[in-house]
Design a protein around this motif. Structure first.
Motif, PDB file in Angstrom:
ATOM      1  N   PHE A  14      42.733  36.886  39.865  1.00  0.00           N
ATOM      2  CA  PHE A  14      42.079  37.867  40.726  1.00  0.00           C
ATOM      3  C   PHE A  14      41.645  39.116  39.966  1.00  0.00           C
ATOM      4  O   PHE A  14      40.612  39.716  40.277  1.00  0.00           O
ATOM      5  CB  PHE A  14      43.016  38.257  41.873  1.00  0.00           C
ATOM      6  CG  PHE A  14      42.425  39.282  42.796  1.00  0.00           C
ATOM      7  CD1 PHE A  14      41.335  38.973  43.583  1.00  0.00           C
ATOM      8  CD2 PHE A  14      42.949  40.567  42.854  1.00  0.00           C
ATOM      9  CE1 PHE A  14      40.768  39.921  44.430  1.00  0.00           C
ATOM     10  CE2 PHE A  14      42.396  41.519  43.700  1.00  0.00           C
ATOM     11  CZ  PHE A  14      41.309  41.195  44.490  1.00  0.00           C
ATOM     12  N   ASN A  15      42.399  39.539  38.962  1.00  0.00           N
ATOM     13  CA  ASN A  15      42.047  40.755  38.227  1.00  0.00           C
ATOM     14  C   ASN A  15      40.679  40.649  37.565  1.00  0.00           C
ATOM     15  O   ASN A  15      39.869  41.578  37.625  1.00  0.00           O
ATOM     16  CB  ASN A  15      43.113  41.070  37.170  1.00  0.00           C
ATOM     17  CG  ASN A  15      44.349  41.701  37.776  1.00  0.00           C
ATOM     18  OD1 ASN A  15      44.303  42.259  38.864  1.00  0.00           O
ATOM     19  ND2 ASN A  15      45.477  41.601  37.079  1.00  0.00           N
ATOM     20  N   ASP A  16      40.416  39.513  36.910  1.00  0.00           N
ATOM     21  CA  ASP A  16      39.112  39.324  36.270  1.00  0.00           C
ATOM     22  C   ASP A  16      38.000  39.261  37.310  1.00  0.00           C
ATOM     23  O   ASP A  16      36.905  39.797  37.111  1.00  0.00           O
ATOM     24  CB  ASP A  16      39.112  38.042  35.434  1.00  0.00           C
ATOM     25  CG  ASP A  16      39.918  38.193  34.152  1.00  0.00           C
ATOM     26  OD1 ASP A  16      40.296  39.338  33.829  1.00  0.00           O
ATOM     27  OD2 ASP A  16      40.183  37.174  33.488  1.00  0.00           O
ATOM     28  N   LEU A  52      37.998  40.721  40.247  1.00  0.00           N
ATOM     29  CA  LEU A  52      37.790  42.067  40.771  1.00  0.00           C
ATOM     30  C   LEU A  52      37.022  42.932  39.778  1.00  0.00           C
ATOM     31  O   LEU A  52      36.171  43.742  40.167  1.00  0.00           O
ATOM     32  CB  LEU A  52      39.140  42.715  41.103  1.00  0.00           C
ATOM     33  CG  LEU A  52      39.095  44.117  41.719  1.00  0.00           C
ATOM     34  CD1 LEU A  52      38.274  44.121  43.007  1.00  0.00           C
ATOM     35  CD2 LEU A  52      40.512  44.622  41.993  1.00  0.00           C
ATOM     36  N   GLU A  53      37.290  42.751  38.496  1.00  0.00           N
ATOM     37  CA  GLU A  53      36.584  43.523  37.471  1.00  0.00           C
ATOM     38  C   GLU A  53      35.085  43.229  37.498  1.00  0.00           C
ATOM     39  O   GLU A  53      34.254  44.139  37.407  1.00  0.00           O
ATOM     40  CB  GLU A  53      37.154  43.194  36.091  1.00  0.00           C
ATOM     41  CG  GLU A  53      36.527  44.006  34.965  1.00  0.00           C
ATOM     42  CD  GLU A  53      37.130  43.684  33.611  1.00  0.00           C
ATOM     43  OE1 GLU A  53      36.520  44.069  32.599  1.00  0.00           O
ATOM     44  OE2 GLU A  53      38.199  43.045  33.573  1.00  0.00           O
ATOM     45  N   GLU A  56      39.831  45.915  46.881  1.00  0.00           N
ATOM     46  CA  GLU A  56      40.615  46.905  46.137  1.00  0.00           C
ATOM     47  C   GLU A  56      42.049  47.015  46.652  1.00  0.00           C
ATOM     48  O   GLU A  56      42.925  47.533  45.954  1.00  0.00           O
ATOM     49  CB  GLU A  56      39.943  48.278  46.213  1.00  0.00           C
ATOM     50  CG  GLU A  56      38.600  48.377  45.504  1.00  0.00           C
ATOM     51  CD  GLU A  56      38.727  48.488  43.992  1.00  0.00           C
ATOM     52  OE1 GLU A  56      39.841  48.302  43.464  1.00  0.00           O
ATOM     53  OE2 GLU A  56      37.701  48.753  43.341  1.00  0.00           O
ATOM     54  N   SER A  88      47.299  42.388  42.848  1.00  0.00           N
ATOM     55  CA  SER A  88      46.690  41.738  41.686  1.00  0.00           C
ATOM     56  C   SER A  88      47.204  40.323  41.436  1.00  0.00           C
ATOM     57  O   SER A  88      46.523  39.513  40.812  1.00  0.00           O
ATOM     58  CB  SER A  88      46.923  42.588  40.434  1.00  0.00           C
ATOM     59  OG  SER A  88      48.311  42.749  40.195  1.00  0.00           O
ATOM     60  N   ASP A  89      48.411  40.011  41.909  1.00  0.00           N
ATOM     61  CA  ASP A  89      48.967  38.679  41.657  1.00  0.00           C
ATOM     62  C   ASP A  89      48.649  37.690  42.781  1.00  0.00           C
ATOM     63  O   ASP A  89      49.216  36.598  42.842  1.00  0.00           O
ATOM     64  CB  ASP A  89      50.484  38.763  41.464  1.00  0.00           C
ATOM     65  CG  ASP A  89      51.194  39.349  42.684  1.00  0.00           C
ATOM     66  OD1 ASP A  89      50.505  39.898  43.570  1.00  0.00           O
ATOM     67  OD2 ASP A  89      52.440  39.257  42.744  1.00  0.00           O
ATOM     68  N   SER A  90      47.719  38.051  43.660  1.00  0.00           N
ATOM     69  CA  SER A  90      47.380  37.194  44.800  1.00  0.00           C
ATOM     70  C   SER A  90      46.625  35.947  44.353  1.00  0.00           C
ATOM     71  O   SER A  90      45.790  36.000  43.445  1.00  0.00           O
ATOM     72  CB  SER A  90      46.523  37.965  45.804  1.00  0.00           C
ATOM     73  OG  SER A  90      47.219  39.083  46.312  1.00  0.00           O
TER      74      SER A  90
END
Length: 243
Positions: free
Chosen positions: A27-29, A31-32, A74, A78-80
């Motif tokens: 998910f972090n990538d 979202l970025e 937002e 982040s670990d979803s």
């Protein structure tokens, strides 16, 4: 913005459409990339990107909402994983839409058929009510006058209309039923009296009344509550449909 930058941005938009990118890269990538794309496109384009994101995650029933999807993204941990994200977005958007509808928010591009059998089907009764209310409050202005015809004995025998300029359909485009009908008829933002009568006839078959008012100038009586981004998007699409 260079051509290479534009291609890069739209390549990333394409990647965002697939929920698989989250499962593959996390998910972090995801979202970025979403944040980067948001900074590169206009508000109305971002609405469409947001709908692509929802559809890519299997949330087609929420596509067409007047909402900046990044606001919800937002707030996702982040670990979803994809299931967590789907659950969060469904809950958040249904609650958000219910709040919007209480203030008369737009339903113009929402698809009720997609909502049936999903958690979003609780929205359907309110959507139907809002769509009828906005039609009742929408008035299409015809700039010109009606001329009464008399015979030689001064008996009224009928009327003719003398419009001074094309009929503006912008307010009708901003309603849900108006948007559906005008899109199906491939009409733009302006029309003539003959076509206006055809629009009226189609709406009557849907048991809807098109309010028409003659005036010396265009009177904007739209009571539709939507973001500027949504308005821009709908009117842009309408302009592109001009025959």
């Amino acid at each position: 913005m260079t051509a290479s930058n534009i291609l890069d941005i739209f390549d990333k938009i394409t990647n965002i459409k697939s929920g698989g990118v989250i499962e593959r890269y996390g998910f972090n990538d995801f979202l970025e990339v979403a944040r980067e794309v948001r900074t590169k496109v206009t508000d109305d384009i971002w609405l469409e990107v947001g709908w692509d994101i929802l559809e890519g995650m299997g949330l087609e029933e929420l596509s067409g909402c007047d909402y900046d999807i990044l606001t919800a993204l937002e707030h996702i941990p982040s670990d979803s994983d994809l299931i967590d994200i789907q659950t969060f977005l469904r809950h958040t958007l249904v609650e958000t839409l219910l709040e919007q509808f209480e203030s008369g928010g737009t339903t113009a591009l929402l698809d009720i058929e997609r909502m049936v059998g999903t958690p979003a089907d609780v929205l359907i009764p309110k959507i139907l009510d809002l769509r009828r209310e906005e039609m009742e409050n929408t008035v299409i202005t015809v700039v010109g006058k009606e001329v009464i015809l008399y015979d030689v004995f001064m008996n009224m025998i009928g009327t003719i209309t003398e419009p001074k300029e094309p009929v503006i359909l912008e307010d009708l485009w901003l309603t849900a039923y108006g948007c559906q009908v005008l899109s199906a008829m491939h009409l733009g933002l302006k029309t003539d009296l003959i076509t206006l009568s055809k629009i009226k006839a189609v709406l009557e078959k849907m048991e809807l009344t098109l309010n028409i008012e003659w005036s010396e100038r265009v009177i904007n009586k739209s009571h539709v509550n939507m973001s500027e981004a949504m308005k821009t998007l709908i009117l842009r699409r309408a302009s592109n449909l001009k025959r």
